[in-house]
Scaffold this motif. Sequence first.
Motif, PDB file in Angstrom:
ATOM      1  N   THR A   1       0.853  -1.186   0.000  1.00  0.00           N
ATOM      2  CA  THR A   1       0.000   0.000   0.000  1.00  0.00           C
ATOM      3  C   THR A   1       0.888   1.236   0.000  1.00  0.00           C
ATOM      4  O   THR A   1       2.106   1.157   0.199  1.00  0.00           O
ATOM      5  N   TRP A   2       0.259   2.409  -0.236  1.00  0.00           N
ATOM      6  CA  TRP A   2       1.021   3.664  -0.186  1.00  0.00           C
ATOM      7  C   TRP A   2       1.605   3.888   1.206  1.00  0.00           C
ATOM      8  O   TRP A   2       2.637   4.552   1.346  1.00  0.00           O
ATOM      9  N   GLY A   3       0.949   3.317   2.228  1.00  0.00           N
ATOM     10  CA  GLY A   3       1.470   3.454   3.587  1.00  0.00           C
ATOM     11  C   GLY A   3       2.800   2.771   3.785  1.00  0.00           C
ATOM     12  O   GLY A   3       3.529   3.095   4.727  1.00  0.00           O
ATOM     13  N   LEU A   4       3.145   1.830   2.917  1.00  0.00           N
ATOM     14  CA  LEU A   4       4.467   1.206   2.948  1.00  0.00           C
ATOM     15  C   LEU A   4       5.392   1.809   1.904  1.00  0.00           C
ATOM     16  O   LEU A   4       6.556   2.092   2.184  1.00  0.00           O
ATOM     17  N   LEU A   5       4.882   2.035   0.692  1.00  0.00           N
ATOM     18  CA  LEU A   5       5.726   2.487  -0.407  1.00  0.00           C
ATOM     19  C   LEU A   5       6.313   3.876  -0.160  1.00  0.00           C
ATOM     20  O   LEU A   5       7.501   4.109  -0.424  1.00  0.00           O
TER      21      LEU A   5
END
Length: 270
Positions: free
Chosen positions: A191-195
């Motif tokens: 997710t964007w929360g990781l990327l």
Amino acid sequence: MALFVLLWGSGAIFTRWGLDHGSPIAFLVLRFGLALIFLTALRGRRRWLPAPGTGGRVAVAGLLLISGYSLCYFQSMAYGVTPGLLATLLGIQPILTLLLTERRFSPWRLAGLLLALAGLALVVWESLAVARFSLSGILLGLAALGCMTVGALMQKRIDQAPGQVLPLQYAVSLVLYLLCVPFQPFTIEWTWGLLVPVLWLGLVISVAAQLLLYRMIRSGNLVNVTSLFYLVPVVTVLLDYLVLGNALPGLALAGMAAILAGLLLVFRRQ
């Protein structure tokens, strides 16, 4: 110095965000894998390996200062030690560096470091108040302190351009992290929360900020450079207030003032 402190202080915010979407070892593999790819591409045809005969020393310094420190830091938190307690333990590093590297130093210099350490404790007081004193966690925190202190001393003796030593150090660190994968939980949520945190930490912190740190270590006084880490929690708390809207405690403000006063004593002319 100001740019380094600002960049390094933002790392805690992105680390906390990223760890909500991936396990520590997965996060470290992605971060340093990305940093290694970018650094080697950035160097292009220029030399990106250390000078002949220095590879072993460079690799050991990287294993201590980068991978050993990171692994011990994350594992200490996994055993319940709070970030505030860890920050206070690591705040002992400039004092150790002063005692190990400067035979004659001004009492004001030591007093400044002690005042800055006291200010750091005030900044992270809320985290200290709920700290769990797990023996395993404390030992791992002290191991992180040892890795960072000895690694910085070794890096100081390496008189080569930062871009010439970092690729090898990230390569051996990445190998160490991959060896740990079978023994650690490896979970990733794409997710964007990781990327976004991986991109920020892999490119901005592990490349831009790390190159700045190595440049300062190479050309500056090691005690002065390591004492800049007292400012990192200050930047983190301010970003926590400005970006996430969390309250700014009065003790934190008093601690920030003490840190600034202590650093003025550290950096004053002898």
